[in-house]
Design a protein around this motif. Structure first.
Motif, PDB file in Angstrom:
ATOM      1  N   LEU A 223       0.825  -1.204   0.000  1.00  0.00           N
ATOM      2  CA  LEU A 223       0.000   0.000   0.000  1.00  0.00           C
ATOM      3  C   LEU A 223       0.865   1.262   0.000  1.00  0.00           C
ATOM      4  O   LEU A 223       0.559   2.246  -0.684  1.00  0.00           O
ATOM      5  N   PHE A 224       1.951   1.218   0.756  1.00  0.00           N
ATOM      6  CA  PHE A 224       2.836   2.385   0.813  1.00  0.00           C
ATOM      7  C   PHE A 224       3.551   2.589  -0.517  1.00  0.00           C
ATOM      8  O   PHE A 224       3.714   3.720  -0.983  1.00  0.00           O
ATOM      9  N   TRP A 225       3.987   1.514  -1.143  1.00  0.00           N
ATOM     10  CA  TRP A 225       4.647   1.617  -2.442  1.00  0.00           C
ATOM     11  C   TRP A 225       3.715   2.217  -3.489  1.00  0.00           C
ATOM     12  O   TRP A 225       4.155   2.958  -4.379  1.00  0.00           O
ATOM     13  N   ASP A 226       2.433   1.883  -3.400  1.00  0.00           N
ATOM     14  CA  ASP A 226       1.490   2.458  -4.353  1.00  0.00           C
ATOM     15  C   ASP A 226       1.458   3.979  -4.249  1.00  0.00           C
ATOM     16  O   ASP A 226       1.190   4.672  -5.239  1.00  0.00           O
ATOM     17  N   GLN A 227       1.739   4.508  -3.074  1.00  0.00           N
ATOM     18  CA  GLN A 227       1.800   5.947  -2.879  1.00  0.00           C
ATOM     19  C   GLN A 227       3.164   6.516  -3.303  1.00  0.00           C
ATOM     20  O   GLN A 227       3.245   7.458  -4.091  1.00  0.00           O
ATOM     21  N   TYR A 228       4.233   5.914  -2.796  1.00  0.00           N
ATOM     22  CA  TYR A 228       5.566   6.485  -2.997  1.00  0.00           C
ATOM     23  C   TYR A 228       6.119   6.280  -4.412  1.00  0.00           C
ATOM     24  O   TYR A 228       6.896   7.100  -4.900  1.00  0.00           O
ATOM     25  N   SER A 246      14.925   0.128  -9.173  1.00  0.00           N
ATOM     26  CA  SER A 246      15.304  -1.123  -8.537  1.00  0.00           C
ATOM     27  C   SER A 246      14.766  -1.090  -7.112  1.00  0.00           C
ATOM     28  O   SER A 246      14.177  -0.099  -6.674  1.00  0.00           O
ATOM     29  N   PHE A 247      14.964  -2.158  -6.382  1.00  0.00           N
ATOM     30  CA  PHE A 247      14.525  -2.184  -4.985  1.00  0.00           C
ATOM     31  C   PHE A 247      15.324  -1.209  -4.121  1.00  0.00           C
ATOM     32  O   PHE A 247      14.917  -0.903  -3.006  1.00  0.00           O
ATOM     33  N   SER A 248      16.434  -0.727  -4.643  1.00  0.00           N
ATOM     34  CA  SER A 248      17.230   0.255  -3.906  1.00  0.00           C
ATOM     35  C   SER A 248      16.832   1.695  -4.213  1.00  0.00           C
ATOM     36  O   SER A 248      17.416   2.631  -3.655  1.00  0.00           O
ATOM     37  N   SER A 249      15.825   1.879  -5.086  1.00  0.00           N
ATOM     38  CA  SER A 249      15.332   3.227  -5.358  1.00  0.00           C
ATOM     39  C   SER A 249      14.771   3.829  -4.075  1.00  0.00           C
ATOM     40  O   SER A 249      14.183   3.131  -3.245  1.00  0.00           O
ATOM     41  N   GLU A 250      14.922   5.136  -3.916  1.00  0.00           N
ATOM     42  CA  GLU A 250      14.527   5.787  -2.666  1.00  0.00           C
ATOM     43  C   GLU A 250      13.032   5.628  -2.389  1.00  0.00           C
ATOM     44  O   GLU A 250      12.625   5.468  -1.235  1.00  0.00           O
ATOM     45  N   SER A 251      12.199   5.661  -3.424  1.00  0.00           N
ATOM     46  CA  SER A 251      10.758   5.528  -3.217  1.00  0.00           C
ATOM     47  C   SER A 251      10.393   4.138  -2.716  1.00  0.00           C
ATOM     48  O   SER A 251       9.461   3.984  -1.912  1.00  0.00           O
ATOM     49  N   VAL A 252      11.122   3.114  -3.172  1.00  0.00           N
ATOM     50  CA  VAL A 252      10.884   1.757  -2.697  1.00  0.00           C
ATOM     51  C   VAL A 252      11.344   1.624  -1.246  1.00  0.00           C
ATOM     52  O   VAL A 252      10.641   1.064  -0.392  1.00  0.00           O
ATOM     53  N   LYS A 253      12.497   2.173  -0.954  1.00  0.00           N
ATOM     54  CA  LYS A 253      12.999   2.141   0.421  1.00  0.00           C
ATOM     55  C   LYS A 253      12.045   2.845   1.376  1.00  0.00           C
ATOM     56  O   LYS A 253      11.837   2.395   2.506  1.00  0.00           O
ATOM     57  N   GLN A 254      11.455   3.961   0.914  1.00  0.00           N
ATOM     58  CA  GLN A 254      10.577   4.726   1.787  1.00  0.00           C
ATOM     59  C   GLN A 254       9.375   3.899   2.242  1.00  0.00           C
ATOM     60  O   GLN A 254       8.920   4.013   3.375  1.00  0.00           O
ATOM     61  N   GLY A 255       8.863   3.049   1.357  1.00  0.00           N
ATOM     62  CA  GLY A 255       7.749   2.182   1.741  1.00  0.00           C
ATOM     63  C   GLY A 255       8.126   1.231   2.853  1.00  0.00           C
ATOM     64  O   GLY A 255       7.337   0.986   3.788  1.00  0.00           O
ATOM     65  N   TYR A 423      13.744  -8.024   8.661  1.00  0.00           N
ATOM     66  CA  TYR A 423      13.905  -6.571   8.610  1.00  0.00           C
ATOM     67  C   TYR A 423      13.202  -5.901   9.790  1.00  0.00           C
ATOM     68  O   TYR A 423      13.762  -5.022  10.456  1.00  0.00           O
ATOM     69  N   LEU A 424      11.971  -6.318  10.071  1.00  0.00           N
ATOM     70  CA  LEU A 424      11.241  -5.731  11.192  1.00  0.00           C
ATOM     71  C   LEU A 424      11.937  -6.008  12.519  1.00  0.00           C
ATOM     72  O   LEU A 424      11.995  -5.149  13.403  1.00  0.00           O
ATOM     73  N   PHE A 425      12.482  -7.198  12.665  1.00  0.00           N
ATOM     74  CA  PHE A 425      13.173  -7.561  13.905  1.00  0.00           C
ATOM     75  C   PHE A 425      14.558  -6.924  14.015  1.00  0.00           C
ATOM     76  O   PHE A 425      15.223  -7.060  15.035  1.00  0.00           O
ATOM     77  N   GLY A 426      15.000  -6.255  12.951  1.00  0.00           N
ATOM     78  CA  GLY A 426      16.306  -5.616  12.975  1.00  0.00           C
ATOM     79  C   GLY A 426      17.461  -6.548  12.702  1.00  0.00           C
ATOM     80  O   GLY A 426      18.624  -6.187  12.920  1.00  0.00           O
ATOM     81  N   LYS A 427      17.178  -7.735  12.189  1.00  0.00           N
ATOM     82  CA  LYS A 427      18.237  -8.709  11.912  1.00  0.00           C
ATOM     83  C   LYS A 427      18.935  -8.426  10.586  1.00  0.00           C
ATOM     84  O   LYS A 427      20.068  -8.867  10.378  1.00  0.00           O
ATOM     85  N   ILE A 428      18.247  -7.732   9.689  1.00  0.00           N
ATOM     86  CA  ILE A 428      18.888  -7.265   8.460  1.00  0.00           C
ATOM     87  C   ILE A 428      18.538  -5.790   8.293  1.00  0.00           C
ATOM     88  O   ILE A 428      17.488  -5.324   8.747  1.00  0.00           O
ATOM     89  N   SER A 429      19.408  -5.060   7.640  1.00  0.00           N
ATOM     90  CA  SER A 429      19.231  -3.618   7.480  1.00  0.00           C
ATOM     91  C   SER A 429      18.361  -3.316   6.261  1.00  0.00           C
ATOM     92  O   SER A 429      18.034  -4.203   5.451  1.00  0.00           O
ATOM     93  N   LEU A 430      18.016  -2.053   6.111  1.00  0.00           N
ATOM     94  CA  LEU A 430      17.254  -1.610   4.942  1.00  0.00           C
ATOM     95  C   LEU A 430      18.007  -1.923   3.656  1.00  0.00           C
ATOM     96  O   LEU A 430      17.427  -2.438   2.692  1.00  0.00           O
TER      97      LEU A 430
END
Length: 447
Positions: A223-228, A246-255, A423-430
């Motif tokens: 849902l967030f990606w649809d906005q960003y 790519s998945f490293s684009s800032e808009s994708v990261k923002q979601g 990612y949510l648990f903080g085991k891997i970074s953004l």
């Protein structure tokens, strides 16, 4: 909307027009013929297998179909959504794919690519189950286009894109208890800032603010990606394919960042990453969960178990970036026919029944669903309660494959069961989650 009033309702279509008539000609199978022409005491001549994860197609549906088609018997099997991928893979490996089966975008394109799904393009031009309309013309055009675009996006240009048919028009809205909102002096939000303020108020009052469970864990980032990412992907829908994005684009990261913010603020249940749908439903009816992001076909448990003091309502989730909100869903539920079925005419007839006015009008379990068909009568009794779903659908649908985490089974499963939780648990970074997603995307699409 109280529980008693909801129970009185018999059908629902959130999108559609006044019914022109649903007289059924059950001896007509459109262009496919009716396999069941004998009397009711005649032994079945054909046996079909049906596999579904959607409980709306259940024993009541099968009983009605068999009653109207005495020459066909259906062996019905239900499998939970979380087990579908493994179950279907095992059936495919053993050459035992059911004649008719449920699927959705991440699985669907793989199944077509592997030659497991029957091409329905010619059947779509024949008569529907009732025999009063061309089958493809019975669907709301935007829904059928959505289903076809999943194939086009996942597999590229083809001669046709009809390998399955959408079962319902899925919309996503937020379910809440008006009595709790009134007690806390909060109202349905019109903006994202208001939504976040409500979450904080609910949390401070001792409620879990938002639902989350394992099979829908990817709803929020999508849902967030649809906005960003909307502007970028509207101007260039092939941005991922041509490498512009790519998945490293800032808009994708923002979601992803926004999703983790909700998690870090403690708005989700602590067990949300591993919890099943039923756990969220139970939390809600126990009045521990303040808001439930849900699809209408999952309301029945809550309606049947809600305490009398609950006053249920819905609203469309505001856009996080301030753009007009679009819903997930559209044609997320698809039914298809096996390419290897020994009874194609009968299998197509069952598929026509599943997506028919007869099915949606006469099967009680479908009263909370949104059929996605033209000319299904709307039930005024439910319209106010379900206005959130209506408003979400009116805003349109985010493409099933936007940021391509649903493009195939491998990346969809990895995203929901491994990468997002870690990612949510903080085991891997953004950076690590986006790099791994990009690697998976390139590996799974290079062929």
């Amino acid at each position: 909307m109280n529980k008693k009033a909801l129970t009185l309702a018999t059908s629902l279509a959130l999108v559609g027009t006044i019914v022109a008539g649903c007289g059924s000609d059950n001896n007509s199978a459109g262009g496919n013929g009716n396999a069941g022409t004998g009397g009711g005491d005649k032994d079945p001549t054909v046996t079909l297998r049906l596999l579904t994860t959607n409980p709306l197609v259940g024993e009541e549906s099968i009983e009605l179909f068999e009653e109207q088609n005495p020459g066909i018997k259906v062996n019905y099997e239900y499998v939970p959504t979380a087990d579908y991928s493994a179950k279907f893979a095992a059936l495919a490996a053993g050459g035992e794919i059911p004649d008719v089966f449920w699927t959705q975008s991440g699985f669907y394109t793989d199944q077509i690519k592997q030659g497991l799904v029957k091409d329905l393009s010619e059947e779509m031009k024949t008569k529907n189950y009732e025999g009063d309309q061309v089958w493809e013309e019975t669907f709301i055009p935007a829904l059928l286009d959505n289903a076809r675009n999943v194939v086009k996006k996942g597999l590229g240009e083809r001669d046709n894109y009809d390998y399955g048919v959408p079962f319902t028009m899925t919309t996503i809205a937020v379910l809440y208890d008006k009595t709790i909102f009134d007690q806390l002096n909060i109202t349905p939000p019109a903006t994202w800032d208001e939504f976040m303020a409500n979450n904080e108020t609910l949390k401070q009052a001792g409620y879990t603010a938002l639902s989350m469970h394992n099979n829908w864990i990817d709803w929020y980032p999508r849902l967030f990606w649809d906005q960003y990412t909307r502007d970028e992907l509207t101007s260039n829908p092939n941005a991922f394919e041509d490498g512009t994005m790519s998945f490293s684009s800032e808009s994708v990261k923002q979601g992803l960042v926004s999703f983790k913010e909700l998690w870090d603020k403690g708005y989700f249940p602590s067990n949300g990453i591993t919890a099943e749908l039923q756990a969220m439903q139970q939390m809600f009816v126990q009045r521990k969960l303040g808001q439930f992001l849900i699809a209408p076909d999952k309301l029945e448990y809550i309606i049947n178990n809600a305490p009398k003091e609950m006053s249920l309502a819905t609203y469309a989730l505001p856009g996080i970036a301030g753009l007009p909100s679009r819903s997930l869903g559209g044609s997320s539920n698809v039914f298809a026919v096996s390419e290897k079925t020994e009874h194609p005419e009968e299998a197509v007839r069952l598929l026509k029944f599943i997506t028919s006015k007869t099915h949606f009008s006469e099967v009680d379990a479908l009263k909370y669903s949104n059929s996605g068909l033209n000319n299904i009568e709307s039930e005024p009794e439910l319209e106010q309660f379900l206005s959130g779903f209506t408003n979400a659908a009116a805003g349109g649908f985010s493409p099933d494959i936007l940021v391509p985490t649903t493009i195939n089974t491998q990346i969809s499963t990895a995203f929901k069961t491994d990468l997002l939780p870690n990612y949510l648990f903080g085991k891997i970074s953004l950076d690590e989650i986006t790099e791994q997603l990009q690697k998976l995307y390139e590996e799974t699409t290079k062929n």
